[in-house]
Design a protein around this motif. Structure first.
Motif, mmCIF file in Angstrom:
data_model
loop_
_atom_site.group_PDB
_atom_site.id
_atom_site.type_symbol
_atom_site.label_atom_id
_atom_site.label_comp_id
_atom_site.label_asym_id
_atom_site.label_seq_id
_atom_site.Cartn_x
_atom_site.Cartn_y
_atom_site.Cartn_z
ATOM 1 N N SER A 388 0.875 -1.170 0.000
ATOM 2 C CA SER A 388 0.000 0.000 0.000
ATOM 3 C C SER A 388 0.914 1.222 0.000
ATOM 4 C CB SER A 388 -0.936 0.015 1.207
ATOM 5 O OG SER A 388 -0.191 0.112 2.411
ATOM 6 N N ALA A 389 0.357 2.398 -0.266
ATOM 7 C CA ALA A 389 1.207 3.593 -0.313
ATOM 8 C C ALA A 389 0.375 4.848 -0.139
ATOM 9 C CB ALA A 389 1.984 3.661 -1.630
ATOM 10 N N HIS A 390 1.029 5.881 0.376
ATOM 11 C CA HIS A 390 0.450 7.216 0.494
ATOM 12 C C HIS A 390 1.353 8.192 -0.245
ATOM 13 C CE1 HIS A 390 -2.321 5.904 3.724
ATOM 14 N NE2 HIS A 390 -1.308 5.126 4.068
ATOM 15 N N SER A 391 0.727 9.141 -0.925
ATOM 16 C CA SER A 391 1.512 10.085 -1.720
ATOM 17 C C SER A 391 0.953 11.489 -1.550
ATOM 18 C CB SER A 391 1.481 9.679 -3.194
ATOM 19 O OG SER A 391 2.398 10.431 -3.947
ATOM 20 N N LEU A 392 1.846 12.455 -1.356
ATOM 21 C CA LEU A 392 1.473 13.854 -1.238
ATOM 22 C C LEU A 392 2.217 14.643 -2.313
ATOM 23 C CD1 LEU A 392 -0.254 15.726 0.604
ATOM 24 C CD2 LEU A 392 1.853 16.230 1.860
ATOM 25 N N VAL A 393 1.481 15.461 -3.079
ATOM 26 C CA VAL A 393 2.052 16.195 -4.208
ATOM 27 C C VAL A 393 1.767 17.690 -4.033
ATOM 28 C CG1 VAL A 393 2.367 16.157 -6.703
ATOM 29 C CG2 VAL A 393 1.258 14.218 -5.578
ATOM 30 N N LEU A 394 2.798 18.488 -4.170
ATOM 31 C CA LEU A 394 2.686 19.933 -4.044
ATOM 32 C C LEU A 394 3.260 20.587 -5.296
ATOM 33 C CD1 LEU A 394 1.984 22.348 -2.125
ATOM 34 C CD2 LEU A 394 4.383 22.257 -1.384
ATOM 35 N N GLY A 395 2.581 21.608 -5.802
ATOM 36 C CA GLY A 395 3.082 22.236 -7.013
ATOM 37 C C GLY A 395 2.583 23.653 -7.192
ATOM 38 N N LEU A 396 3.175 24.327 -8.160
ATOM 39 C CA LEU A 396 2.854 25.710 -8.488
ATOM 40 C C LEU A 396 2.674 25.829 -9.990
ATOM 41 C CD1 LEU A 396 2.684 28.305 -6.702
ATOM 42 C CD2 LEU A 396 4.986 28.856 -7.536
ATOM 43 N N ARG A 397 1.616 26.546 -10.370
ATOM 44 C CA ARG A 397 1.337 26.789 -11.795
ATOM 45 C C ARG A 397 1.312 28.291 -12.036
ATOM 46 N NH1 ARG A 397 -3.988 24.433 -14.651
ATOM 47 N NH2 ARG A 397 -4.972 25.721 -13.044
ATOM 48 N N ILE A 398 2.080 28.733 -13.035
ATOM 49 C CA ILE A 398 2.195 30.156 -13.342
ATOM 50 C C ILE A 398 1.755 30.381 -14.789
ATOM 51 C CG2 ILE A 398 3.730 32.143 -13.438
ATOM 52 C CD1 ILE A 398 5.611 30.562 -11.527
ATOM 53 N N ASN A 399 0.677 31.127 -14.966
ATOM 54 C CA ASN A 399 0.203 31.494 -16.307
ATOM 55 C C ASN A 399 0.805 32.836 -16.721
ATOM 56 O OD1 ASN A 399 -2.764 30.177 -15.109
ATOM 57 N ND2 ASN A 399 -1.759 29.305 -16.897
ATOM 58 N N TYR A 400 1.035 32.981 -18.033
ATOM 59 C CA TYR A 400 1.550 34.273 -18.521
ATOM 60 C C TYR A 400 1.040 34.538 -19.921
ATOM 61 C CZ TYR A 400 5.050 31.529 -21.101
ATOM 62 O OH TYR A 400 5.685 30.637 -21.944
#
Length: 400
Positions: A388-400
């Motif tokens: 079994s597994a647990h996953s945490l994902v963090l990110g940033l999105r920059i539009n221009y």
């Protein structure tokens, strides 16, 4: 200024690609179910739903033409797997041993730019796409681990320069050469599919491979969207391991992947997406030696824009198991048997054009039991993989 910004973003993407490593993640066999916080939160559904640069670049190069704006996205995932190995041997009973795989870090970067005054969109993706890690201690009570610990670590990342052409309001096509880098470590190295000889553990350098992916995308006037992608096999150079008796070579490629998807944008604030994929492990060099079966997988996800500030996402992914019960012993160090993934995520606009994204993924506990070889074991003796597994994902999105 716009040209300078584009060049700066491309430089950042390439720099991260040079220093980052695609690292282990349990997915469709060894393949990740999704990339980046947005796509992971959607259960990996993205062939017909380009919601961010990372997911669009990975699942359908043609879909980047339909991203609302040019953007650059960054993501970092931490995955913690719980792996155990159990033996049921006549005279010794049932003995179970838990491993310590630790947290695996999976980076992802995507950049997409709509070229002004043209129908072309270009992009670059750098992300981890496959891998696994298993770290089992020696256990004198478990005959499978009585002779010492078992360690396996494989990681694979891809660099994907992409171009898409928007034919008209409804159709686009895209293509991307794929440059792949992979590294493998095993202890012990053999006896195994790599070598039949009992050999101490060995790592190796990064090995390189390549292929191509192409896609087509359709946006209908009545809110339906569809996509199809073919990813060729990634043809790798021979993996070379240094051992006390010399160099051991192992040929392993990455399989062809076919993806088809549908998405519906007809309800205000909502996006619904579903993908079906085929992974051709059975006809891929190296995986045939491991007796892996080709498999199908399914991904489904939904996104709801709660307000101008908040966006909610949820998804589900189902995978067939590429390892049959009869191949359980041949994959003692590579128990990649996950089937069900449940995901959720949230996006928050920090400022105009900048969104913070977070996703959580739970790999539901799964197990596989198979026979132990006779001899040296007795008929009826078995081993069981559980994960079994647990996953945490963090990110940033920059539009221009």
């Amino acid at each position: 200024m716009a040209v300078f910004f584009r060049r700066t973003l491309l430089g950042v993407v390439l720099l991260i690609g040079l220093v980052a490593h695609g690292v282990p993640a349990f997915g469709q066999g060894m393949s990740v179910t999704g990339v980046g916080p947005v796509n992971r939160a959607m259960g990996g559904a993205g062939t017909a739903a380009p919601l961010d640069a990372i997911g669009a670049l990975h699942w359908n190069p043609a879909s980047i033409s339909y991203l609302e704006k040019s953007e650059v996205s960054f993501g970092m995932e931490g995955l913690l797997a719980d792996v155990s190995l159990t033996s049921d041997v006549a005279g010794l009973g049932v003995n179970s041993t838990s491993g310590e795989a630790g947290v695996s870090i999976i980076p992802s970067v995507g950049w997409v730019d709509h070229l002004e005054g043209t129908n072309l969109t270009i992009g670059m993706g750098v992300y981890g796409v496959a891998g696994f890690r298993n770290n089992m201690p020696a256990d004198p009570n478990n005959p499978l681990l009585a002779n010492g610990p078992v360690f396996a670590d494989t990681e694979m990342m891809q660099i994907v320069p992409t171009i898409s052409y928007r034919i008209n309001e409804n159709w686009s096509i895209g293509i991307a050469p794929t440059l792949s880098a992979a590294r493998m470590m095993f202890d012990p190295l053999g006896p195994s599919a790599v070598t039949p000889t009992a050999t101490p553990g060995s790592g190796n350098r990064v090995h390189w491979g390549g292929g191509v992916q192409g896609g087509i995308y359709y946006a209908s006037p009545n809110c339906w969207r569809a996509g199809f992608t073919i990813k060729s096999p990634q043809w790798f150079e021979e993996f070379r391991f240094f051992t006390p008796s010399g160099v051991v070579g192992f040929d392993l490629d990455y399989p062809m992947i076919l993806s088809g998807g549908l998405a519906y944008y007809g309800f205000e604030r909502w996006v619904f997406a579903a993908d079906v994929r085929y992974f051709d492990f059975a006809n891929t060099q190296g995986f045939d030696t491991l007796h892996w079966n080709s498999v199908f997988s399914m991904a489904a996800g939904a996104q709801y824009r709660l307000s101008e500030l908040w966006t909610l996402r949820a998804g589900y992914n189902f995978n067939e198991n590429p390892i049959s019960s009869n191949a359980a012993f041949a994959n003692v160090s590579t128990p990649l048997i996950q089937q069900h993934n449940i995901s959720t995520g949230v996006g928050c606009m920090l400022t105009d054009g900048v969104e913070l994204n977070l996703a959580y993924v739970y790999l539901v506990n799964n197990s596989l039991t198979g026979p132990l070889p006779s001899p040296p074991f007795s008929p009826g003796d078995t081993l069981t993989h559980e994960i079994s597994a647990h996953s945490l994902v963090l990110g940033l999105r920059i539009n221009y």
